[in-house]
Design a protein around this motif. Sequence first.
Motif, PDB file in Angstrom:
ATOM      1  N   MET A   1     -17.024 -15.661  -9.681  1.00 48.76           N
ATOM      2  CA  MET A   1     -16.685 -14.670  -8.688  1.00 48.76           C
ATOM      3  C   MET A   1     -16.504 -15.355  -7.341  1.00 48.76           C
ATOM      4  O   MET A   1     -17.312 -16.165  -6.935  1.00 48.76           O
ATOM      5  CB  MET A   1     -17.768 -13.605  -8.629  1.00 48.76           C
ATOM      6  N   ASN A   2     -15.456 -15.018  -6.646  1.00 46.19           N
ATOM      7  CA  ASN A   2     -15.169 -15.586  -5.335  1.00 46.19           C
ATOM      8  C   ASN A   2     -16.056 -14.923  -4.290  1.00 46.19           C
ATOM      9  O   ASN A   2     -16.042 -13.702  -4.153  1.00 46.19           O
ATOM     10  CB  ASN A   2     -13.694 -15.379  -5.004  1.00 46.19           C
ATOM     11  N   THR A   3     -16.833 -15.700  -3.564  1.00 43.66           N
ATOM     12  CA  THR A   3     -17.734 -15.136  -2.557  1.00 43.66           C
ATOM     13  C   THR A   3     -17.229 -15.374  -1.143  1.00 43.66           C
ATOM     14  O   THR A   3     -17.951 -15.123  -0.191  1.00 43.66           O
ATOM     15  CB  THR A   3     -19.147 -15.725  -2.695  1.00 43.66           C
ATOM     16  N   ALA A   4     -16.003 -15.855  -0.996  1.00 41.68           N
ATOM     17  CA  ALA A   4     -15.438 -16.072   0.344  1.00 41.68           C
ATOM     18  C   ALA A   4     -15.267 -14.719   1.029  1.00 41.68           C
ATOM     19  O   ALA A   4     -14.899 -13.732   0.390  1.00 41.68           O
ATOM     20  CB  ALA A   4     -14.093 -16.774   0.229  1.00 41.68           C
ATOM     21  N   PRO A   5     -15.550 -14.643   2.333  1.00 36.05           N
ATOM     22  CA  PRO A   5     -15.399 -13.371   3.029  1.00 36.05           C
ATOM     23  C   PRO A   5     -13.932 -12.932   3.063  1.00 36.05           C
ATOM     24  O   PRO A   5     -13.032 -13.756   3.196  1.00 36.05           O
ATOM     25  CB  PRO A   5     -15.916 -13.661   4.439  1.00 36.05           C
ATOM     26  N   LEU A   6     -13.726 -11.645   2.885  1.00 34.71           N
ATOM     27  CA  LEU A   6     -12.374 -11.103   2.926  1.00 34.71           C
ATOM     28  C   LEU A   6     -11.941 -10.913   4.375  1.00 34.71           C
ATOM     29  O   LEU A   6     -12.736 -10.486   5.211  1.00 34.71           O
ATOM     30  CB  LEU A   6     -12.329  -9.748   2.211  1.00 34.71           C
ATOM     31  N   PRO A   7     -10.692 -11.189   4.684  1.00 36.08           N
ATOM     32  CA  PRO A   7     -10.227 -10.974   6.053  1.00 36.08           C
ATOM     33  C   PRO A   7     -10.028  -9.490   6.324  1.00 36.08           C
ATOM     34  O   PRO A   7      -9.757  -8.723   5.405  1.00 36.08           O
ATOM     35  CB  PRO A   7      -8.889 -11.711   6.080  1.00 36.08           C
ATOM     36  N   THR A   8     -10.189  -9.084   7.566  1.00 37.15           N
ATOM     37  CA  THR A   8      -9.848  -7.713   7.935  1.00 37.15           C
ATOM     38  C   THR A   8      -8.337  -7.659   8.054  1.00 37.15           C
ATOM     39  O   THR A   8      -7.665  -8.692   8.133  1.00 37.15           O
ATOM     40  CB  THR A   8     -10.504  -7.299   9.258  1.00 37.15           C
ATOM     41  N   ALA A   9      -7.771  -6.476   8.076  1.00 43.64           N
ATOM     42  CA  ALA A   9      -6.321  -6.335   8.109  1.00 43.64           C
ATOM     43  C   ALA A   9      -5.682  -7.068   9.289  1.00 43.64           C
ATOM     44  O   ALA A   9      -4.727  -7.820   9.102  1.00 43.64           O
ATOM     45  CB  ALA A   9      -5.944  -4.862   8.105  1.00 43.64           C
ATOM     46  N   PRO A  53       3.457  11.890  -9.879  1.00 43.35           N
ATOM     47  CA  PRO A  53       2.199  11.513 -10.536  1.00 43.35           C
ATOM     48  C   PRO A  53       2.107  10.037 -10.927  1.00 43.35           C
ATOM     49  O   PRO A  53       1.020   9.528 -11.142  1.00 43.35           O
ATOM     50  CB  PRO A  53       2.167  12.400 -11.774  1.00 43.35           C
ATOM     51  N   ARG A  54       3.237   9.342 -11.005  1.00 43.54           N
ATOM     52  CA  ARG A  54       3.199   7.957 -11.477  1.00 43.54           C
ATOM     53  C   ARG A  54       3.463   6.926 -10.386  1.00 43.54           C
ATOM     54  O   ARG A  54       3.530   5.732 -10.667  1.00 43.54           O
ATOM     55  CB  ARG A  54       4.188   7.780 -12.628  1.00 43.54           C
ATOM     56  N   TYR A  55       3.646   7.368  -9.146  1.00 41.26           N
ATOM     57  CA  TYR A  55       3.876   6.418  -8.056  1.00 41.26           C
ATOM     58  C   TYR A  55       2.945   6.755  -6.908  1.00 41.26           C
ATOM     59  O   TYR A  55       3.205   7.665  -6.103  1.00 41.26           O
ATOM     60  CB  TYR A  55       5.337   6.450  -7.578  1.00 41.26           C
ATOM     61  N   THR A  56       1.844   6.047  -6.842  1.00 38.88           N
ATOM     62  CA  THR A  56       0.848   6.219  -5.793  1.00 38.88           C
ATOM     63  C   THR A  56       0.561   4.846  -5.214  1.00 38.88           C
ATOM     64  O   THR A  56       0.316   3.898  -5.956  1.00 38.88           O
ATOM     65  CB  THR A  56      -0.441   6.843  -6.364  1.00 38.88           C
ATOM     66  N   ARG A  57       0.588   4.757  -3.891  1.00 40.24           N
ATOM     67  CA  ARG A  57       0.347   3.474  -3.230  1.00 40.24           C
ATOM     68  C   ARG A  57      -0.577   3.659  -2.040  1.00 40.24           C
ATOM     69  O   ARG A  57      -0.576   4.696  -1.384  1.00 40.24           O
ATOM     70  CB  ARG A  57       1.658   2.838  -2.746  1.00 40.24           C
ATOM     71  N   TRP A  58      -1.369   2.634  -1.786  1.00 41.95           N
ATOM     72  CA  TRP A  58      -2.317   2.616  -0.679  1.00 41.95           C
ATOM     73  C   TRP A  58      -1.878   1.603   0.360  1.00 41.95           C
ATOM     74  O   TRP A  58      -1.275   0.579   0.029  1.00 41.95           O
ATOM     75  CB  TRP A  58      -3.711   2.228  -1.182  1.00 41.95           C
ATOM     76  N   SER A  59      -2.249   1.850   1.601  1.00 36.81           N
ATOM     77  CA  SER A  59      -2.017   0.882   2.665  1.00 36.81           C
ATOM     78  C   SER A  59      -2.932  -0.317   2.418  1.00 36.81           C
ATOM     79  O   SER A  59      -4.145  -0.155   2.257  1.00 36.81           O
ATOM     80  CB  SER A  59      -2.342   1.523   4.018  1.00 36.81           C
ATOM     81  N   SER A  60      -2.351  -1.501   2.409  1.00 38.81           N
ATOM     82  CA  SER A  60      -3.171  -2.687   2.180  1.00 38.81           C
ATOM     83  C   SER A  60      -4.189  -2.876   3.302  1.00 38.81           C
ATOM     84  O   SER A  60      -5.287  -3.374   3.070  1.00 38.81           O
ATOM     85  CB  SER A  60      -2.302  -3.927   2.029  1.00 38.81           C
ATOM     86  N   ALA A  61      -3.846  -2.472   4.518  1.00 43.45           N
ATOM     87  CA  ALA A  61      -4.787  -2.594   5.637  1.00 43.45           C
ATOM     88  C   ALA A  61      -6.027  -1.740   5.375  1.00 43.45           C
ATOM     89  O   ALA A  61      -7.158  -2.195   5.565  1.00 43.45           O
ATOM     90  CB  ALA A  61      -4.119  -2.181   6.940  1.00 43.45           C
ATOM     91  N   ALA A  62      -5.825  -0.508   4.910  1.00 43.91           N
ATOM     92  CA  ALA A  62      -6.956   0.378   4.616  1.00 43.91           C
ATOM     93  C   ALA A  62      -7.783  -0.170   3.456  1.00 43.91           C
ATOM     94  O   ALA A  62      -9.021  -0.141   3.492  1.00 43.91           O
ATOM     95  CB  ALA A  62      -6.460   1.790   4.308  1.00 43.91           C
ATOM     96  N   VAL A  63      -7.111  -0.694   2.439  1.00 42.32           N
ATOM     97  CA  VAL A  63      -7.815  -1.252   1.281  1.00 42.32           C
ATOM     98  C   VAL A  63      -8.627  -2.476   1.689  1.00 42.32           C
ATOM     99  O   VAL A  63      -9.801  -2.612   1.317  1.00 42.32           O
ATOM    100  CB  VAL A  63      -6.830  -1.598   0.143  1.00 42.32           C
ATOM    101  N   LEU A  64      -8.041  -3.381   2.473  1.00 40.21           N
ATOM    102  CA  LEU A  64      -8.775  -4.568   2.922  1.00 40.21           C
ATOM    103  C   LEU A  64      -9.966  -4.197   3.796  1.00 40.21           C
ATOM    104  O   LEU A  64     -11.030  -4.812   3.694  1.00 40.21           O
ATOM    105  CB  LEU A  64      -7.853  -5.527   3.669  1.00 40.21           C
ATOM    106  N   ASP A  65      -9.798  -3.172   4.652  1.00 38.03           N
ATOM    107  CA  ASP A  65     -10.933  -2.719   5.470  1.00 38.03           C
ATOM    108  C   ASP A  65     -12.056  -2.225   4.574  1.00 38.03           C
ATOM    109  O   ASP A  65     -13.231  -2.530   4.803  1.00 38.03           O
ATOM    110  CB  ASP A  65     -10.506  -1.610   6.434  1.00 38.03           C
TER     111      ASP A  65
END
Length: 90
Positions: A1-9, A53-65
């Motif tokens: 498992m990678n334990t490096a800190p994730l960057p904020t958006a 129903p088959r195309y849902t996407r999230w903002s990568s900035a929100a996901v990374l936060d």
Amino acid sequence: MNTAPLPTAPQAGITLVLCSAKDIAAMGGPKKSHLYDLIARGHFPAPAVRLGPRYTRWSSAAVLDWLHNPAAWIAEQNGTTTAEAGGANV
């Protein structure tokens, strides 16, 4: 498992990139069924784009936060502090 800190958006230099549920799982986030459960409880960002129903996407900035600190994200959404949220059971 990678334990490096994730960057904020902003640190990652991300403007607007859209992620699928599969992309989120690949980044270390929850799998699809758990993802939708978290959204229903207000513990994960809602999708930024939903085109049927088959195309849902999230903002990568929100996901990374969220990935950076889920408890803090949940507390921020609920208007509480991380300590008041009790670490928020994700």
